[in-house]
Design an enzyme around this catalytic site. Sequence first.
Site, PDB file in Angstrom:
ATOM      1  N   ARG A 179       7.195 -10.287   6.247  1.00 29.17           N
ATOM      2  CA  ARG A 179       6.722  -9.907   7.577  1.00 29.17           C
ATOM      3  C   ARG A 179       7.447 -10.753   8.605  1.00 29.17           C
ATOM      4  O   ARG A 179       7.579 -11.967   8.435  1.00 29.17           O
ATOM      5  CB  ARG A 179       5.204 -10.110   7.710  1.00 29.17           C
ATOM      6  CG  ARG A 179       4.445  -9.087   6.899  1.00 29.17           C
ATOM      7  CD  ARG A 179       2.950  -9.141   7.102  1.00 29.17           C
ATOM      8  NE  ARG A 179       2.326  -8.325   6.051  1.00 29.17           N
ATOM      9  CZ  ARG A 179       1.037  -8.276   5.784  1.00 29.17           C
ATOM     10  NH1 ARG A 179       0.199  -9.002   6.512  1.00 29.17           N
ATOM     11  NH2 ARG A 179       0.568  -7.529   4.816  1.00 29.17           N
TER      12      ARG A 179
ATOM     13  N   HIS B  41      -8.403  -0.835  -1.089  1.00 29.58           N
ATOM     14  CA  HIS B  41      -7.423  -1.936  -1.075  1.00 29.58           C
ATOM     15  C   HIS B  41      -8.210  -3.184  -1.430  1.00 29.58           C
ATOM     16  O   HIS B  41      -9.288  -3.397  -0.873  1.00 29.58           O
ATOM     17  CB  HIS B  41      -6.848  -2.182   0.324  1.00 29.58           C
ATOM     18  CG  HIS B  41      -6.238  -0.997   0.989  1.00 29.58           C
ATOM     19  ND1 HIS B  41      -4.884  -0.890   1.196  1.00 29.58           N
ATOM     20  CD2 HIS B  41      -6.789   0.117   1.515  1.00 29.58           C
ATOM     21  CE1 HIS B  41      -4.628   0.243   1.835  1.00 29.58           C
ATOM     22  NE2 HIS B  41      -5.762   0.877   2.042  1.00 29.58           N
TER      23      HIS B  41
ATOM     24  N   LYS C  41     -15.015  -2.392   5.475  1.00 30.68           N
ATOM     25  CA  LYS C  41     -14.513  -3.348   4.484  1.00 30.68           C
ATOM     26  C   LYS C  41     -15.508  -4.478   4.267  1.00 30.68           C
ATOM     27  O   LYS C  41     -16.423  -4.681   5.062  1.00 30.68           O
ATOM     28  CB  LYS C  41     -13.167  -3.911   4.942  1.00 30.68           C
ATOM     29  CG  LYS C  41     -13.241  -4.655   6.267  1.00 30.68           C
ATOM     30  CD  LYS C  41     -11.892  -5.273   6.626  1.00 30.68           C
ATOM     31  CE  LYS C  41     -12.003  -6.009   7.944  1.00 30.68           C
ATOM     32  NZ  LYS C  41     -10.839  -6.825   8.251  1.00 30.68           N
TER      33      LYS C  41
ATOM     34  N   CYS D   1       0.803  -1.231   0.000  1.00 27.25           N
ATOM     35  CA  CYS D   1       0.000   0.000   0.000  1.00 27.25           C
ATOM     36  C   CYS D   1       0.838   1.285   0.000  1.00 27.25           C
ATOM     37  O   CYS D   1       0.675   2.117  -0.891  1.00 27.25           O
ATOM     38  CB  CYS D   1      -0.996   0.012   1.154  1.00 27.25           C
ATOM     39  SG  CYS D   1      -1.489  -1.578   1.751  1.00 27.25           S
TER      40      CYS D   1
ATOM     41  N   ASP E 131      -2.268  -8.182  -5.122  1.00 27.87           N
ATOM     42  CA  ASP E 131      -2.671  -6.938  -4.475  1.00 27.87           C
ATOM     43  C   ASP E 131      -3.055  -5.880  -5.503  1.00 27.87           C
ATOM     44  O   ASP E 131      -2.518  -5.867  -6.604  1.00 27.87           O
ATOM     45  CB  ASP E 131      -1.476  -6.433  -3.651  1.00 27.87           C
ATOM     46  CG  ASP E 131      -1.904  -5.544  -2.511  1.00 27.87           C
ATOM     47  OD1 ASP E 131      -3.121  -5.307  -2.364  1.00 27.87           O
ATOM     48  OD2 ASP E 131      -1.023  -5.081  -1.770  1.00 27.87           O
TER      49      ASP E 131
ATOM     50  N   HIS F 285      -4.587  -1.518  -5.587  1.00 26.58           N
ATOM     51  CA  HIS F 285      -5.192  -0.348  -4.966  1.00 26.58           C
ATOM     52  C   HIS F 285      -5.892   0.443  -6.044  1.00 26.58           C
ATOM     53  O   HIS F 285      -5.342   0.637  -7.130  1.00 26.58           O
ATOM     54  CB  HIS F 285      -4.121   0.480  -4.250  1.00 26.58           C
ATOM     55  CG  HIS F 285      -3.525  -0.290  -3.112  1.00 26.58           C
ATOM     56  ND1 HIS F 285      -2.379  -1.020  -3.251  1.00 26.58           N
ATOM     57  CD2 HIS F 285      -3.974  -0.491  -1.850  1.00 26.58           C
ATOM     58  CE1 HIS F 285      -2.124  -1.643  -2.105  1.00 26.58           C
ATOM     59  NE2 HIS F 285      -3.069  -1.340  -1.234  1.00 26.58           N
TER      60      HIS F 285
ATOM     61  N   GLN G 217       1.156 -11.122  -2.745  1.00 32.23           N
ATOM     62  CA  GLN G 217      -0.303 -11.026  -2.819  1.00 32.23           C
ATOM     63  C   GLN G 217      -0.724 -10.649  -4.232  1.00 32.23           C
ATOM     64  O   GLN G 217       0.065 -10.066  -4.968  1.00 32.23           O
ATOM     65  CB  GLN G 217      -0.813  -9.938  -1.871  1.00 32.23           C
ATOM     66  CG  GLN G 217      -0.584 -10.237  -0.400  1.00 32.23           C
ATOM     67  CD  GLN G 217      -1.092  -9.108   0.492  1.00 32.23           C
ATOM     68  OE1 GLN G 217      -0.958  -7.943   0.141  1.00 32.23           O
ATOM     69  NE2 GLN G 217      -1.661  -9.468   1.615  1.00 32.23           N
TER      70      GLN G 217
HETATM   71 ZN   LIG Z   1      -3.349  -2.136   0.594  1.00 29.89          ZN
END
Ligand SMILES: [Zn+2]
Length: 639
Positions: free
Chosen positions: A364, A511, A465, A335, A384, A386, A382
């Site tokens: 992580r 997200h 969310k 992000c 992922d 945005h 991910q």
């Molecule tokens: Zn994010």
Amino acid sequence: MNVQLPDGSIREVPENATIADVAASIGKRLAKDAIAGKIDGKVVDTSTPVHDGAKIEIVTAKTEDGIDTIRHSTAHLMAMAVQELFPGTQVTIGPVIENGFYYDFGTDRPFAEDDLRRIEEKMQEIVKRDLPVKREVWSREEAIATFEKLGETYKVDIIKGIPGDEPLSVYRQGEWFDLCRGPHVPSTGKLGAFRLMSVAGAYWRGDSRNAMLQRIYGTAWADKEQLEAYVKQIEEAKARDHRKLGKELDLFHFHPFAPGAAFWTPKGTTIYQTLSQWMRDLTKDGGYVEIKTPLLFNKGLWEISGHWGKYKENMFLVYNNETEEHDFSMKPMNCPSHHLYYGMQRHSYRDLPLRLHTQDVLHRNEATGSLSGLTRVRQFAQDDAHIYCMESQVPDEVRRFVALLDHVYNAVGLEYTAKFATRPEQRIGDDELWDRAEGLLKSALDSLGRPYELKPGDGAFYGPKIDFEVSDSLGRKWQLGTIQLDYNAPERFDLTYVGEDNAPHRPAVLHRAIYGSFERFIAILIEHFAGAFPFWLAPVQVAVLPLSEKFAEYAENVGQQIRAAGIRVEVDQSNEKLGAKIRQAQLQKVPFMLVVGEKEASSGTVSLRKRTGGDQPTLTIEELIGTAKQLIASRALSL
Ligand SMILES: [Zn+2]
Ligand SMILES: [Zn+2]
């Protein structure tokens, strides 16, 4: 006096009538099935007296309250059995958990697998005794004195920790008793469908400075059929464990030098890349652009995003020899780097929505003790993305996202439930902002016309969310996809776009992810398919099995033609007999096995044997390639 039943009917019962009496007045069958009751919504023992005007429900094993009562009563049953078998063992606590219960015992002697079977036998014996389970009310002093005399120091500790000086309830079955709020089944004969599953060490009160207790886990159900179905499911889950199948199917490895980071074998890499490419194609078709951002960032970024203050212990810090400080970090999520990227250019309302997709590697710093297979790792990626858009575009973006997610989950046969999580107690932004944000997501959800669950207070601190929970082929639930509306990031990163009015405005940020992490998604798919991947995803799609050495050349030739068509094929040129070759391909869960011998070589054909069995047709190589391509293009779940 009168009581009211769940159907609204009024029933006259004598003074001092109990739940059991009410059940008996309704019918013999119900009197037998009653394991607890409800008075004005509160679950109580069947021996509890009812009062005039009370709303009464008879609780049987068919309800959730009933099954919980059975599970907790079975924990008592187990504690009694343990103390009969192992005098001197101390009792502590025994709560209900999902599918069962556990009980923690104070003892120097660790319980072994054999002990569990012995305890089970003793429990069944106590079930046969059909001891009435009776509630007694004791004063606090009486309770402390009694348990002290028995040497039950943990119980004494528990009693002393209960606030107030109300009398305490104790449940007695035969000579044995335990301090407990209840409720419990009326007699031990109501129990019986249970199994003790495992034993583990657990610290008293969960504190590692305290003594280590022995925790026995058990499962308990309404009847033997339910119990057997559950035990079967557990065994099936064990057989499908992705760590076990990962080895058997040669998909990935781990090494102690890289805890929580997988080594992907060629086969595992094929699955990974196939999923990766599929998501790239889907997002590209969905109007996303793919970008890559750095993996290593100066703490300046994490200070803006807030991670340096709140999330630092979960990040891998990197030493910077120019400043002689650990002021860099591997990125734990994409992000902040996407927001930084967005802020590097000027954006007009005409360019929105801007959908940035990334599959970068993330790190992580999870504790080594918590790492587990592919489901809890330190390095992952991910699917992922945005989405930066105007607020008015949020509902449409949510709808587009759900359509994409629906397509992906359907293709792999995962059913899902949407959960709408709203404002938590700890949050930023005023109520007006939250009203608007929740309204946007809700209107998008409502327009989809499919049911969703409400999770009040479960939203992120920066916005509401929608989480997507899938059920796999064993009915187990996994939290996978998510879409989150974020009002915090645009402020922190000072993100803007130029509106129609030529003035700067804040974009809304969404997200979203569908797989979640590739690692966890692959683990779930391995278990969901029990390693038998659909044709398009199988690392080896076709195995060519020559009947003998004589047909080695023809087999090689068949393999080359299939490979040239873009199908993943292996030719088994080992000296094994055909039976062994078939067994090997079957164990590797290869969808198509092609047997080639005299007949096939002379006619330029193959005999198709599917992983799933059935007919074994003879096909030309073109026909075989056509069938395979059809399965790949349609992403068919069955062969
Ligand atoms: Zn994010
Ligand atoms: Zn209890």
